[in-house]
Structures are given as structure tokens and as C-alpha cells.
Write an enzyme that holds these catalytic residues in place. Structure first.
Site, PDB file in Angstrom:
ATOM      1  N   GLY A  72       0.837  -1.209   0.000  1.00  0.00           N
ATOM      2  CA  GLY A  72       0.000   0.000   0.000  1.00  0.00           C
ATOM      3  C   GLY A  72       0.863   1.246   0.000  1.00  0.00           C
ATOM      4  O   GLY A  72       2.044   1.207   0.332  1.00  0.00           O
ATOM      5  N   ARG A 100      -1.310   7.915   4.622  1.00  0.00           N
ATOM      6  CA  ARG A 100      -1.685   8.572   5.875  1.00  0.00           C
ATOM      7  C   ARG A 100      -0.501   8.739   6.833  1.00  0.00           C
ATOM      8  O   ARG A 100      -0.563   9.502   7.783  1.00  0.00           O
ATOM      9  CB  ARG A 100      -2.821   7.790   6.550  1.00  0.00           C
ATOM     10  CG  ARG A 100      -4.159   7.958   5.842  1.00  0.00           C
ATOM     11  CD  ARG A 100      -5.205   6.967   6.335  1.00  0.00           C
ATOM     12  NE  ARG A 100      -5.083   5.660   5.677  1.00  0.00           N
ATOM     13  CZ  ARG A 100      -5.881   4.618   5.905  1.00  0.00           C
ATOM     14  NH1 ARG A 100      -6.860   4.722   6.807  1.00  0.00           N
ATOM     15  NH2 ARG A 100      -5.708   3.475   5.280  1.00  0.00           N
ATOM     16  N   GLY A 106      -5.360  -2.104  -4.611  1.00  0.00           N
ATOM     17  CA  GLY A 106      -6.183  -2.555  -3.498  1.00  0.00           C
ATOM     18  C   GLY A 106      -5.707  -3.867  -2.905  1.00  0.00           C
ATOM     19  O   GLY A 106      -4.894  -4.584  -3.495  1.00  0.00           O
ATOM     20  N   ASN A 152     -13.418  -5.670  10.879  1.00  0.00           N
ATOM     21  CA  ASN A 152     -12.461  -6.609  10.284  1.00  0.00           C
ATOM     22  C   ASN A 152     -11.047  -6.245  10.707  1.00  0.00           C
ATOM     23  O   ASN A 152     -10.589  -5.136  10.480  1.00  0.00           O
ATOM     24  CB  ASN A 152     -12.613  -6.512   8.756  1.00  0.00           C
ATOM     25  CG  ASN A 152     -11.493  -7.212   8.023  1.00  0.00           C
ATOM     26  OD1 ASN A 152     -10.913  -8.181   8.534  1.00  0.00           O
ATOM     27  ND2 ASN A 152     -11.194  -6.736   6.820  1.00  0.00           N
ATOM     28  N   ARG A 182      30.633   4.858  25.794  1.00  0.00           N
ATOM     29  CA  ARG A 182      30.504   4.801  24.335  1.00  0.00           C
ATOM     30  C   ARG A 182      31.030   3.468  23.816  1.00  0.00           C
ATOM     31  O   ARG A 182      31.591   2.681  24.574  1.00  0.00           O
ATOM     32  CB  ARG A 182      31.224   6.000  23.729  1.00  0.00           C
ATOM     33  CG  ARG A 182      30.443   7.307  24.014  1.00  0.00           C
ATOM     34  CD  ARG A 182      31.226   8.522  23.615  1.00  0.00           C
ATOM     35  NE  ARG A 182      31.674   8.427  22.251  1.00  0.00           N
ATOM     36  CZ  ARG A 182      32.761   9.053  21.781  1.00  0.00           C
ATOM     37  NH1 ARG A 182      33.517   9.784  22.582  1.00  0.00           N
ATOM     38  NH2 ARG A 182      33.090   8.929  20.518  1.00  0.00           N
ATOM     39  N   ASN A 222      43.360   3.798  40.158  1.00  0.00           N
ATOM     40  CA  ASN A 222      42.421   4.849  40.527  1.00  0.00           C
ATOM     41  C   ASN A 222      42.648   6.068  39.635  1.00  0.00           C
ATOM     42  O   ASN A 222      43.764   6.586  39.588  1.00  0.00           O
ATOM     43  CB  ASN A 222      42.631   5.209  41.999  1.00  0.00           C
ATOM     44  CG  ASN A 222      41.488   6.077  42.515  1.00  0.00           C
ATOM     45  OD1 ASN A 222      41.107   7.038  41.852  1.00  0.00           O
ATOM     46  ND2 ASN A 222      40.953   5.746  43.664  1.00  0.00           N
TER      47      ASN A 222
HETATM   48  C1  UD1 Z   1      -8.118  -2.929   5.505  1.00  0.00           C
HETATM   49  C2  UD1 Z   1      -9.432  -3.649   5.246  1.00  0.00           C
HETATM   50  C3  UD1 Z   1     -10.409  -3.289   6.355  1.00  0.00           C
HETATM   51  C4  UD1 Z   1      -9.819  -3.677   7.696  1.00  0.00           C
HETATM   52  C5  UD1 Z   1      -8.431  -3.058   7.899  1.00  0.00           C
HETATM   53  C6  UD1 Z   1      -7.802  -3.671   9.111  1.00  0.00           C
HETATM   54  C7  UD1 Z   1      -9.653  -3.832   2.822  1.00  0.00           C
HETATM   55  C8  UD1 Z   1     -10.291  -3.306   1.604  1.00  0.00           C
HETATM   56  N1  UD1 Z   1      -9.960  -3.249   3.963  1.00  0.00           N
HETATM   57  O1  UD1 Z   1      -8.390  -1.523   5.449  1.00  0.00           O
HETATM   58  O2  UD1 Z   1     -11.632  -4.004   6.151  1.00  0.00           O
HETATM   59  O3  UD1 Z   1     -10.697  -3.274   8.718  1.00  0.00           O
HETATM   60  O4  UD1 Z   1      -7.584  -3.337   6.772  1.00  0.00           O
HETATM   61  O5  UD1 Z   1      -6.567  -3.093   9.416  1.00  0.00           O
HETATM   62  O6  UD1 Z   1      -8.905  -4.782   2.744  1.00  0.00           O
HETATM   63  N2  UD1 Z   1      -2.009  -3.066   0.526  1.00  0.00           N
HETATM   64  C9  UD1 Z   1      -1.348  -3.599  -0.570  1.00  0.00           C
HETATM   65  N3  UD1 Z   1      -1.716  -3.209  -1.805  1.00  0.00           N
HETATM   66  C10 UD1 Z   1      -2.736  -2.337  -2.032  1.00  0.00           C
HETATM   67  C11 UD1 Z   1      -3.404  -1.795  -0.917  1.00  0.00           C
HETATM   68  C12 UD1 Z   1      -3.014  -2.190   0.349  1.00  0.00           C
HETATM   69  O7  UD1 Z   1      -0.429  -4.388  -0.411  1.00  0.00           O
HETATM   70  O8  UD1 Z   1      -3.016  -2.055  -3.213  1.00  0.00           O
HETATM   71  C13 UD1 Z   1      -1.561  -3.469   1.883  1.00  0.00           C
HETATM   72  C14 UD1 Z   1      -1.108  -2.291   2.710  1.00  0.00           C
HETATM   73  O9  UD1 Z   1       0.292  -2.125   2.597  1.00  0.00           O
HETATM   74  C15 UD1 Z   1      -1.520  -2.708   4.116  1.00  0.00           C
HETATM   75  C16 UD1 Z   1      -2.686  -3.651   3.909  1.00  0.00           C
HETATM   76  O10 UD1 Z   1      -2.669  -4.021   2.546  1.00  0.00           O
HETATM   77  O11 UD1 Z   1      -0.478  -3.397   4.767  1.00  0.00           O
HETATM   78  C17 UD1 Z   1      -4.014  -3.000   4.263  1.00  0.00           C
HETATM   79  O12 UD1 Z   1      -4.191  -1.877   3.406  1.00  0.00           O
HETATM   80  P1  UD1 Z   1      -4.805  -0.506   3.944  1.00  0.00           P
HETATM   81  O13 UD1 Z   1      -4.875   0.429   2.815  1.00  0.00           O
HETATM   82  O14 UD1 Z   1      -4.109  -0.095   5.154  1.00  0.00           O
HETATM   83  O15 UD1 Z   1      -6.289  -1.002   4.270  1.00  0.00           O
HETATM   84  P2  UD1 Z   1      -7.237  -0.398   5.372  1.00  0.00           P
HETATM   85  O16 UD1 Z   1      -7.872   0.824   4.851  1.00  0.00           O
HETATM   86  O17 UD1 Z   1      -6.556  -0.313   6.662  1.00  0.00           O
HETATM   87 CA    CA Z   2      -4.507  -0.567   7.326  1.00  0.00          CA
END
Ligand code: UD1
Ligand code: CA
Length: 464
Positions: free
Chosen positions: A9, A13, A81, A172, A332, A376
Site C-alpha cells: 500500500g 496517511r 487494493g 475486520n 561509548r 584509581n
Molecule cells: C483494511 C481492510 C479493512 C480492515 C483493515 C484492518 C480492505 C479493503 N480493507 O483496510 O476491512 O478493517 O484493513 O486493518 O482490505 N495493501 C497492498 N496493496 C494495495 C493496498 C493495500 O499491499 O493495493 C496493503 C497495505 O500495505 C496494508 C494492507 O494491505 O499493509 C491493508 O491496506 P490498507 O490500505 O491499510 O487497508 P485499510 O484501509 O486499513
Molecule cells: Ca490498514
């Protein structure tokens, strides 16, 4: 079981240049925790799904920590996603069961994964999702159940459809264990028809629930916190620190207040760790050692019965059995303080061995030295170890006495039992049992001070 860890992801944020999953809590990157949970729960193969940009950094970070054997990184070309990321990962799996964890959910542990796995088997389900009940469901996906309480979907917060869904507070946690073939087929069927235009991994629930059993296993909300921003990073970290402290407490260590102990630190029973201490990296504290208020100890070992007094800072060093350090001492890298030696306030050591029973109790700089047994070193002693180009060694023999405010200009050797008079600048080696003294002879001028005062006062127009 195979395991997929989603880590591709954007982590927008976090507002960071660093990939989200490499931000650390309690001394380890977020990503290490789910990877370790998967391995500890028995995963034979872990596929970490990374973005193209972060792949090299993530690989470089994982391999020293876990070795190459069971871990593989795969690239998700675009962050389309979690569903798309899971599809990238599942292509590399071939066990019957697959666990899917998120790289940003560090509080998950092996017990969580094992519990989902047993639930999958016991209930003969196709997919088990970890859920938890929270007061404020925020941006988590909501677990949607039908009238019979069966799970029929997970709805992301941006896509909530009605008042019932908006009122759900079972969310979730982003940890899944399911049958590989069922998951894989469902991942091929999902579409990005939602507010964010992403492939949601969570959409497989609605798909699978139409023909097979999906179970949500409700657990402790603390274990399931996702880290999306720096506030959640801090929250996850403080839970992690509490967990680590509890583990040591249960094993017989006295831990007071808010000590921050990293996961990698070892502490033996009956050690005491006071308020505000930070223990980091490869640090080991032996039994009956006391680490007092406010100390910071990094990659160091502290021997049995040693006392580290308040506000001392120790890095890549070792402190022997019964030694005393501080308060306000700074060791150190490569300082070796042997058994029963004392290093007192405002003493700095670097690459120096302080042999058994030797003492340097006040205000000194001891760099590149070797201080013999029971020697010492007086207040204000400086090892002049650096000439601007090279470092040089100062060697002090056993039982030697270095008077206060001496400078030892290295390279220099003070023989065993030698005596260096206060205020001496030592530039030549001192033989064993000799006295070294280098001072201008003292001269007293009777009444001189009174006359001086009178002169200065009259020139300032004041009374003496
Ligand atoms: C996700 C879940 C949500 C859950 C929450 C829990 C989905 C759509 N939603 O939301 O239901 O409550 O986690 O923490 O799954 N990632 C990828 N590739 C992408 C997008 C994300 O590898 O294209 C990875 C991110 O790096 C992260 C994880 O998937 O580690 C979750 O992604 P994130 O965007 O944080 O999902 P949330 O909005 O937290
Ligand atoms: Ca997340």
C-alpha cells in the site's frame, strides 16, 4: 499453510518518505511482526507483497532478520487494493490453506493465526476472518451478518449502505485464514466497483458466503490494531511495550513504571528495571542487576549485581559483575568495564577497558585506554587520545594512581603502581612505582591579594 503479507500500500496517511511497513515499533519494523507470527504459527512459505519502489528496501530489511529460506517478496505493480495484492501473493502459494496478514498490523501474534486455523478446521469453513468489537469503528471494514448471525459481507467504511451497516461495531482486523482454492477463485471474481475504485480483499467474503461458510472470529481489539497514521503507530507501540514488559515481569523481572524494553532485549530474573529506562537492540541484563531511573542502554550487556545509576547512557559496551556505573555516566562503544569496577558521574569512556576493581569516579574522558586492576583515576583526568589525525592509546598499569586534573597525552604508558601527581601533564611513559609530577613550583606572596584588591577598587572608584 502458506502466508501472504500485504505490504504494497502507499501508506499515504503516514505522510512519510519511508515505506509504511518499515516504520518501527519497539525497535523492529512493523512488517517483522506479522512475518514472525506467520512463521511461528507454522507457515512454510511467506510471500510479502511489496510495491516496486519498496521491494529492494524491504528485501534488504527482511533477509538479515529472517534469512532467505521461507520468505519471498513479490511486486504488486500498482496499488490497486488489498484484493489485487492478495492475488499477486496467492499465485505463489500451493498449500491447501493460506493465511493473509497485513504488514501494518503488528500486534497480531502466532496464537491469533493458530486460532483462526483451528476454527477453519473445526467449523469446516472456507474462510475465517479475525474480527473484534470496538467502540469507534472508524475506517475499519464492518462485519455484516444476516438475521441468522452468519457473516455475509465485509463493508468498507466508505461504502456503508444503510443504518444497520453504519451501526455495526464488529470490525475486520485484516487477518484471514482460508482454503487456497476457494480464495484464489474468489479473488479472480472481485471487481473494483466501490467508492475507492480498488479491488477489496474484503469483497471475497460476500462472494464466498453465497456458497460456503465464512466465519468471523471475534478477538481482543488490542491485538488487531492497524497502523495507518502516526497516532496509531504510537498506540500500537505502547501496547507492544506493555506486552514486552509483562512478559519480563511474569518471568521474574521487576519492571517499574514506563520502562521501554525492545523486543530483542534479554533480561534474567531478579533484575530490576526502573522508571523511564530504555533498553534497546541486542542488550542483555543479568540477574540481580539494577538499572536505575532514566538510563538508556543499547546493544550492551550488564553483568550480575551491577548497578547502573540514574541517567547513564551505555552503547555497545559491557559492564561486569558487580560493577557500578553513573549516575550520569556515558559508556561509548567498545567500553569494557570489568567486575567490580566503578565509573562515576560525568565520566565518558570510549574503546576503553577498565579492569577489575579499577575506579574513575568523577568527571573524566577515558578514550582508547586500558586501565589496570584496582587503578584509581582521579577527578578531571583526560586521556588526550586524538591528535587531529589518529587515535592513540593510554595504558595504566594495575594499582596505579592518577591524581586529579591530570592529562595523559597518548600514546603513553603508566607503569604498575606508579603515581601521577595532581595536575600533571604526562607526555612520557612513567615506570612502575615511579612518581610523575609536572607542575610549576608554587609561590606565595604575602599580602599581595589585599594590595591587589585595594588597587582594583580605587581604579573602579569603590571601597575595597
Ligand atoms: C483494511 C481492510 C479493512 C480492515 C483493515 C484492518 C480492505 C479493503 N480493507 O483496510 O476491512 O478493517 O484493513 O486493518 O482490505 N495493501 C497492498 N496493496 C494495495 C493496498 C493495500 O499491499 O493495493 C496493503 C497495505 O500495505 C496494508 C494492507 O494491505 O499493509 C491493508 O491496506 P490498507 O490500505 O491499510 O487497508 P485499510 O484501509 O486499513
Ligand atoms: Ca490498514
Amino acid at each position: 499453510m502458506d502466508c501472504i503479507v500485504l505490504a504494497a500500500g502507499r501508506g499515504t496517511r503516514m505522510k512519510s518518505r519511508l515505506t509504511k511497513v518499515l516504520h518501527t515499533i519497539a525497535g523492529r519494523p512493523l512488517l517483522h511482526y506479522p512475518v514472525r507470527a506467520a512463521l511461528d504459527a507454522g507457515a512454510s512459505h511467506v510471500v510479502v507483497v511489496c510495491s516496486e519502489e519498496s521491494m529492494a528496501t524491504i528485501e534488504a530489511n527482511l533477509s538479515p532478520a529472517f534469512g532467505h529460506a521461507q520468505i519471498e517478496c513479490r511486486i504488486q505493480t500498482e496499488p490497486r487494493g488489498t484484493g489485487d495484492a492478495a492475488r499477486v501473493g496467492i499465485e505463489r502459494c500451493n498449500s491447501d490453506v493460506v493465511a493473509i496478514l497485513c504488514g501494518d498490523t503488528p500486534l497480531v501474534d502466532a496464537d491469533n493465526v493458530r486460532a483462526l486455523l483451528s476454527e477453519l478446521r473445526e467449523k469446516k469453513a472456507s474462510l475465517v476472518v479475525q474480527s473484534c468489537v470496538v467502540q469507534d469503528p472508524g475506517s475499519y471494514g464492518r462485519i455484516v451478518r444476516n438475521a441468522e448471525q452468519n457473516v455475509i459481507a465485509i463493508r468498507e467504511h466508505t461504502d456503508l449502505r444503510d443504518d444497520y451497516e453504519r451501526g455495526v461495531n464488529e470490525v475486520n482486523a485484516g487477518i484471514y485464514v482460508g482454503k487456497r482454492e476457494v480464495l484464489s477463485a474468489a479473488l479472480d471474481r472481485i471487481s473494483p466497483n466501490n467508492r475507492q475504485g480498488e479491488y477489496y480483499l474484503t469483497d471475497v467474503v460476500e462472494d464466498i458466503a453465497k456458497f460456503a461458510l465464512v466465519v468471523a472470529r471475534c478477538g481482543n481489539p488490542d491485538s488487531l490494531r492497524g497502523v495507518n497514521d502516526r497516532i496509531q503507530l504510537e498506540e500500537a507501540e505502547s501496547i507492544m511495550y506493555q506486552r514486552i514488559a509483562r512478559r519480563h515481569s511474569l518471568a521474574g523481572v521487576t519492571i517499574r513504571g514506563n520502562a521501554r524494553i525492545e523486543d530483542s532485549v534479554e533480561i534474567e530474573p531478579d533484575a530490576t528495571i526502573e522508571f523511564g529506562v530504555s533498553l534497546r537492540g541486542q542488550t542483555k541484563i543479568e540477574s540481580d542487576a539494577v538499572v536505575e531511573v532514566g538510563c538508556v542502554i543499547v546493544d550492551s550487556s550488564i553483568g550480575r549485581n551491577a548497578i547502573i545509576k540514574p541517567y547513564s547512557v551505555i552503547e555497545k559496551s559491557s559492564v561486569g559483575v558487580g560493577a557500578q556505573i553513573g549516575p550520569f555516566a556515558r559508556l561509548r562503544p567498545e567500553s569494557i568495564i570489568e567486575e567490580d569496577a566503578h565509573i562515576g558521574n560525568f565520566v565518558e569512556t570510549k574503546k576503553t577497558v577498565v579492569h577489575r576493581g579499577a575506579k574513575a569516579n568523577h568527571l573524566s574522558y577515558l578514550g582508547d585506554g586500558d586501565i589496570g586492576e584496582k587503578a584509581n583515576v582521579g577527578a578531571g583526568t583526560i586521556f588526550c587520545n586524538y591528535d587531529g589525525y589518529k587515535k592513540h592509546k593510554t595504558i595504566i598499569g594495575p594499582r596505579a594512581f592518577i591524581g586529579s586534573d591530570s592529562q595523559l597525552v597518548a600514546p603513553v604508558t603508566i607503569g604498575p603502581g606508579a603515581y601521577v601527581a595532581s595536575g600533571t601533564t604526562v607526555t612520557k611513559d612513567v615506570p612502575a612505582d615511579a612518581l610523575a609530577i609536572s607542575r610549576v613550583k608554587q609561590e606565595n606572596r604575602p599580602d599581595y591579594a589585599a594590595r591587589l584588591r585595594a588597587r582594583l577598587a580605587s581604579s573602579a572608584g569603590k571601597k575595597p
